[in-house]
Each structure stands twice: as C-alpha cells, then as structure tokens.
Design a protein around this motif. Structure first.
Motif, PDB file in Angstrom:
ATOM      1  N   ARG A   1       0.854  -1.182   0.000  1.00 13.75           N
ATOM      2  CA  ARG A   1       0.000   0.000   0.000  1.00 13.75           C
ATOM      3  C   ARG A   1       0.890   1.233   0.000  1.00 13.75           C
ATOM      4  NH1 ARG A   1      -4.510   0.678   4.152  1.00 13.75           N
ATOM      5  NH2 ARG A   1      -5.168   2.174   2.576  1.00 13.75           N
ATOM      6  N   TYR A   2       0.378   2.310  -0.620  1.00 10.37           N
ATOM      7  CA  TYR A   2       1.176   3.515  -0.761  1.00 10.37           C
ATOM      8  C   TYR A   2       0.355   4.735  -0.387  1.00 10.37           C
ATOM      9  CZ  TYR A   2       4.421   0.400  -2.995  1.00 10.37           C
ATOM     10  OH  TYR A   2       5.279  -0.634  -3.220  1.00 10.37           O
ATOM     11  N   ALA A   3       1.078   5.815  -0.033  1.00  9.92           N
ATOM     12  CA  ALA A   3       0.428   7.003   0.507  1.00  9.92           C
ATOM     13  C   ALA A   3      -0.446   7.719  -0.502  1.00  9.92           C
ATOM     14  CB  ALA A   3       1.492   7.969   1.043  1.00  9.92           C
ATOM     15  N   GLY A   4      -0.248   7.504  -1.758  1.00  9.34           N
ATOM     16  CA  GLY A   4      -1.029   8.184  -2.772  1.00  9.34           C
ATOM     17  C   GLY A   4      -0.571   7.779  -4.152  1.00  9.34           C
ATOM     18  N   PRO A   5      -1.148   8.350  -5.184  1.00 13.50           N
ATOM     19  CA  PRO A   5      -0.818   7.931  -6.554  1.00 13.50           C
ATOM     20  C   PRO A   5       0.627   8.211  -6.940  1.00 13.50           C
ATOM     21  CG  PRO A   5      -2.219   9.890  -6.553  1.00 13.50           C
ATOM     22  CD  PRO A   5      -2.198   9.377  -5.158  1.00 13.50           C
TER      23      PRO A   5
END
Length: 343
Positions: A298-302
């Motif tokens: 999972r990542y903080a944003g695009p």
C-alpha cells in the motif's frame, strides 16, 4: 613535468596535444585557448631548457602544437553550437510533451491523480502512448492509450486522439457516446494519414469515468491491458466483461460498446497503464506482472505508487527500455484528508 624529468631525446609533444584536445569538449572557448597557449609556451620553454632553440625539431613540434590548438578551438565552437541546438531541440520536445500530454490535475474532489511517461528512447520526450484527464459536468473522465506505429505518425495520432477526447468529454453525456466519438476520430485520422485501409490505424485504450462522489469508476476497455485495482487487502486486474477491438476497428465489431462499473472505495487506487509496463522483460525473458509484484503493498497516494512501480520495473529490466510506457493512477481519498495512510 614528464617533459622536464625525462631525457632530452624523449619528446612529450603528444601529451601537449592531448591536453589541448581534451580541453576542447570539456572547457569553454577561453579555457581551450588558454590551454593551447600554455601548452605552446611550456613546450617552447622546454626546448630552451634542453638547448634546442632554433632547431628543426623545435620548429616542427611547435608547429604541430599550434596546429592542434587551432583545431581544438574550431572543435570547441562546433561542439558549442551542436550543444545549443540539442538544448533547443530538447526544450521544444518538453514544450510539445506538456502541450500534448499535460500533467493531470493533482486533486479533483475526493480524487487524486498522478501520471508518468517514459519513452522507449532515453533522449525522447514523447512517443506513441497517450493519456489525459478532463474534469467534466459528468464527472472526471480520463483516457490512456497506445497508438499503433512509431515516430512522427504516432505522435500526430496522439495529438489528434487527445484533442478529440478533450472536446468530446465535455459534450457527450454518456461514456459509450464518448467512445464512439473517439472511434470516428481514429478512423478519420487513419484515412487522412494515407493508410491503405482504416484498419491500418488503431489505438488500444481504456476510457474511464469517475462520478463526482468518487465511489465507483466506469470503464470501457478497447483491446488494452486491463487496469490494476489496489484495494486495502488485495491487488487485482480489472478485466472487461466483454472483450472489445481497439479504437479504429469498428468495421470488424459485432457488438455495441459496453461499459463496466467497478467499485472504488476510499483508499483504493486504480492504475491505468500501457503495454510498455506488462511487456517489460527481465534478462531471462519473463514479463513484468504488477499484480504479482505489488500483491501486499500500500502507498500514501498515486505519486508514491507510480514512483514505486517505475523503480520496480527498472529493477526488473535492468534499466532496458523496449517500448514507450505511460502510467496514470487515480486514488479515492476523503475530501478532508490529503493522504491515505500507509500500512
């Protein structure tokens, strides 16, 4: 120093010449001239030190050093003009890319966007892949696609396709109507390009529409690699319910355009990409699989996601590029938050 500490019979003329020629591509015009004059004077001093003033050897060697210095100045000017032209060409290419493929809006309501583009040629700025995002009364609409062909013809098709999409996205109330407008545009562009048949020019692509509330996304996939949906606990491909031919091949289609609806919950990211990503190979010939590589991430944003994908695919291929690659990520976040937390 070598000339000074070696016997008089050993000439360092080649090293004087090498110093001057090395200065030509590395230093400014003034630096090249100073290097040439310094080499000439030092060589002259060495002849006086060893008692060879006025000899034929002195005249021959000093003439050689002076000639090399003149050639180095000429080379320095030629390289300067070539570098100026190259910088100008790169600036123009960057301007063209920004005009044809502008950066998407960072935020639209609960949606955040990010895009990346890498041409197959490391010195190129644009190729045959396209993407764009348009905020419309019907929601945010975006497209990502891959034009058949390479070179200037592909770039022209990219510009025509994006121009049609930007106009039609604001006018067509339905997503299927928008796709039909793109279909007609691709067919016309193929005919005007001089192809023997309209089927010689086509674009694979995915057209997406996210309603204002951002809780779902509608997709029309026209012969393009399926998007990847990053959810809280899984990563999966979003396959179309019915396979469809690329844009520009309507003459062979047997069924109407079909749009699929996919849930896009808060924290989810939809990754649209061109086949330059999934057809990237490692040294053993294995294709890149984003679902397998990011199954538990999972990542903080695009932006963080695309940076991670690019770094990972470069590691997979060892830095080799064989095709253009475009990436477009859409993240659904709460409107009152700037980021999605990272696990």
């Amino acid at each position: 120093m070598i000339d000074f500490f070696t016997p008089p019979t050993l000439s360092a003329a080649a090293l004087y010449a090498a110093a001057i020629l090395t200065a030509a591509p590395l230093l400014s015009l003034r630096g090249t001239i100073v290097t040439g004059v310094t080499a000439f004077l030092l060589d002259l001093v060495m002849f006086g030190y060893f008692g060879y003033h006025g000899s034929a050897t002195e005249l021959s060697e000093l003439s050689m050093v002076a000639t090399v210095a003149a050639i180095a100045v000429l080379l320095n000017r030629l390289l300067y003009h070539l570098q100026t032209q190259l910088r100008s060409a790169r600036d123009i290419a960057v301007a063209v890319q920004r005009a044809v493929l502008p950066d998407p809006p960072k935020v639209r309501g609960p949606l955040r966007f990010a895009a990346r583009y890498e041409a197959a040629q490391s010195d190129a700025q644009i190729g045959g892949d396209l993407y764009t995002v348009v905020d419309t009364p019907f929601g945010v609409r975006c497209v990502i696609g891959d034009v058949r062909g390479k070179g200037l013809e592909a770039v022209r098709s990219v510009a025509a396709g994006i121009g049609t999409f930007r106009e039609a996205a604001l006018q067509e109330p339905s997503l299927t109507g928008l796709v039909e407008r793109l279909e007609r545009s691709v067919a016309v562009e193929a005919q005007q390009s001089g192809n023997l048949t309209e089927l010689e020019g086509f674009i694979t692509g995915v057209v997406a529409e996210v309603p204002p509330h951002g809780g779902e996304v509608r997709l029309v996939n026209r012969g393009h690699p399926p998007p990847v949906l990053f959810l809280a606990d899984t990563v999966r491909y979003v396959e179309p319910s019915e396979p469809a031919l690329p844009l520009g091949m309507a003459a062979l289609a047997t069924s109407p355009v079909c749009a699929d609806t996919v849930t896009l919950p808060e924290g989810a990211t939809l990754l649209l990409y061109t086949d330059g990503l999934t057809e990237a190979r490692d040294e053993n010939g294995f294709f890149y699989d984003p679902v397998e590589r990011f199954a538990a991430s999972r990542y903080a944003g695009p932006d963080a996601l695309l940076d991670a994908v690019l770094a990972d695919v470069h590691m997979h291929t060892g830095g080799r590029r064989t095709d253009d690659m475009a990436l477009l990520a859409i993240t659904h976040t709460p409107e009152n938050r700037d980021d999605v937390g990272v696990n």
